[in-house]
Design a protein around this motif. Structure first.
Motif, PDB file in Angstrom:
ATOM      1  N   LEU A   1      -4.062   4.159   5.967  1.00  0.00           N
ATOM      2  CA  LEU A   1      -4.621   3.459   4.813  1.00  0.00           C
ATOM      3  C   LEU A   1      -4.394   1.959   5.008  1.00  0.00           C
ATOM      4  CD1 LEU A   1      -3.249   5.848   2.055  1.00  0.00           C
ATOM      5  CD2 LEU A   1      -5.525   5.851   3.089  1.00  0.00           C
TER       6      LEU A   1
ATOM      7  N   PHE B   1      -8.504   3.484   0.469  1.00  0.00           N
ATOM      8  CA  PHE B   1      -7.911   4.143  -0.696  1.00  0.00           C
ATOM      9  C   PHE B   1      -8.971   4.868  -1.523  1.00  0.00           C
ATOM     10  CE2 PHE B   1      -4.256   1.685   0.395  1.00  0.00           C
ATOM     11  CZ  PHE B   1      -3.183   2.392  -0.122  1.00  0.00           C
TER      12      PHE B   1
ATOM     13  N   ILE C   1      -2.195   7.980  -4.509  1.00  0.00           N
ATOM     14  CA  ILE C   1      -3.391   8.744  -4.174  1.00  0.00           C
ATOM     15  C   ILE C   1      -3.257  10.084  -4.887  1.00  0.00           C
ATOM     16  CG2 ILE C   1      -4.694   9.910  -2.360  1.00  0.00           C
ATOM     17  CD1 ILE C   1      -3.680   7.830  -0.426  1.00  0.00           C
TER      18      ILE C   1
ATOM     19  N   LYS D   1       0.804  -1.226   0.000  1.00  0.00           N
ATOM     20  CA  LYS D   1       0.000   0.000   0.000  1.00  0.00           C
ATOM     21  C   LYS D   1       0.835   1.273   0.000  1.00  0.00           C
ATOM     22  CE  LYS D   1      -0.614  -0.505   5.011  1.00  0.00           C
ATOM     23  NZ  LYS D   1      -1.601  -0.792   6.073  1.00  0.00           N
TER      24      LYS D   1
END
Length: 388
Positions: free
Chosen positions: A209, A215, A27, A22
């Motif tokens: 997250l 997300f 983003i 992740k």
């Protein structure tokens, strides 16, 4: 006091679903780890930021670090978060800080105010964590799935990072805790060594997250943060001259003539540069790269577009789309279209899907119809933080 930050980025993030770990997902078009590193490296209270990574992640980590000052060379973490933090602490021992903040890579939204509170709390108490009061009632559920009475909510807190410590205190605590595998955070490590851990106000926005849904929400928040959507245009034209190729979109295309100009006369990159500069009100290409300046004689126009893109990023913006239309009778643009898109995306540091290149003729009208030169129209769309 000298304050360093350890960013723990060695996990695999399996609960986030399919895809890379992740911390290496994006983003708002920017890698999570890069956002986190930049948050701390840009804070004047911080001396160095040290990423602790998995042995397999050197390449994506280098991408995340690129161009950010005050980032120390990453170190390899261990099999657990606790082992990774200790590896980071040991790496700082050669030039130890007074204070150290320990932060999860998957929390990219820590504010400067939160960082300031963390530093102040560590200086005052030696060990401190950001905490939030619970807003929901907490219940104990028995084996049959029935609710029972719960703990007193007034005494409960959720704990975040950055957790902050006097460096010598937390280093010795981690050394003493080697082999203990049930400690879930650095506050627990400090408590196991007999230290009291203070709390300071956390932030609701400082989310971790963890799941795929996290997300989705973060992408939505990133889009809302860049609510100022701007579009601008650019235009350029150059006459044919001596040569055996033309530069279009950063690609050398064989042709019976070249294009005349002070630089390499790439009409596509020039038009795109002006369009990007227009979105942030930053004058035009001639203002930044005067044709009277010999430095730019024969210069590759990718430098111009890269400069304009960097100005957009420096303004906190994100390039949403670049579009260019080439106007000429010859050479044929179609066979080179994808190479041009790829090159433009590379220069502007955006995904290929955000670049469009088209071509048309002027039906033999005007100077392009008479094959005297090439023109290009361009538009750029960017998203910027909203300001009044």
């Amino acid at each position: 006091m000298r304050t360093d930050v350890i960013v723990v980025a060695a996990g695999r993030g399996q609960r986030a679903g399919e895809g890379p770990p992740k911390q290496f997902r994006t983003i708002g078009g920017e890698m999570v780890l890069r956002r986190t590193l930049a948050r701390f490296a840009g804070n004047p209270a911080i001396r160095y930021v040290l990423p602790v990574i998995h042995a397999d992640d050197a390449v994506p980590c280098a991408t995340a670090m690129a161009g950010i000052a005050r980032i120390a060379a990453p170190v390899t973490g261990g099999a657990t978060r606790q082992a990774s933090v200790r590896a980071g602490l040991e790496a700082l021992a050669a030039d130890p800080p007074d204070l150290v903040l320990i932060h999860d890579a998957a929390r990219p939204f820590a504010s400067d105010e939160l960082i300031a509170r963390a530093v102040a709390a560590a200086a005052e108490h030696g060990a401190a964590v950001p905490a939030l009061a619970l807003t929901d009632t907490v219940k104990i559920v028995d084996r049959d799935g029935f609710s029972a009475s719960g703990p007193d909510r007034a005494q409960l807190r959720t704990v975040q990072t950055p957790q902050s410590f006097r460096y010598d205190l937390i280093l010795e605590a981690h050394r003493a805790a080697a082999g203990i595998d049930h400690l879930t955070d650095d506050a627990a490590v400090a408590e196991a060594a007999g230290h009291r851990v203070a709390t300071f106000p956390g932030e609701v926005s400082n989310v971790k997250l963890t799941t795929a849904e996290d997300f989705v929400r973060a992408e939505r928040e990133a889009a809302l943060a860049l609510a100022d959507i701007r579009t601008a245009t650019g235009f350029d034209v150059h006459a044919f001259g001596e040569g055996d190729h033309v530069m279009l979109g950063g690609i050398a295309i064989p042709h019976g003539f070249g294009l005349s100009g002070h630089s390499d006369a790439d009409v596509v990159l020039h038009a795109l540069t002006d369009a990007l500069l227009g979105t942030i009100g930053a004058a035009d290409i001639g203002h930044h790269f005067p044709p009277s300046d010999p430095e730019w004689k024969g210069a590759s126009s990718d430098r111009f577009l890269a400069h304009a893109a960097s100005l957009v990023r420096a303004a906190g913006g994100r390039i949403a789309h670049l579009d260019a239309t080439v106007i000429c009778e010859a050479p044929k643009v179609g066979p080179h279209r994808e190479a041009m898109r790829t090159k433009i995306a590379e220069i502007a540091e955006i995904p290929l899907a955000r670049v469009s290149v088209k071509a048309t003729t002027s039906e033999r009208l005007g100077f392009t119809g008479r094959r005297e030169g090439i023109a290009a129209l361009a538009s750029a769309t960017v998203r910027l933080p909203w300001t009044d």
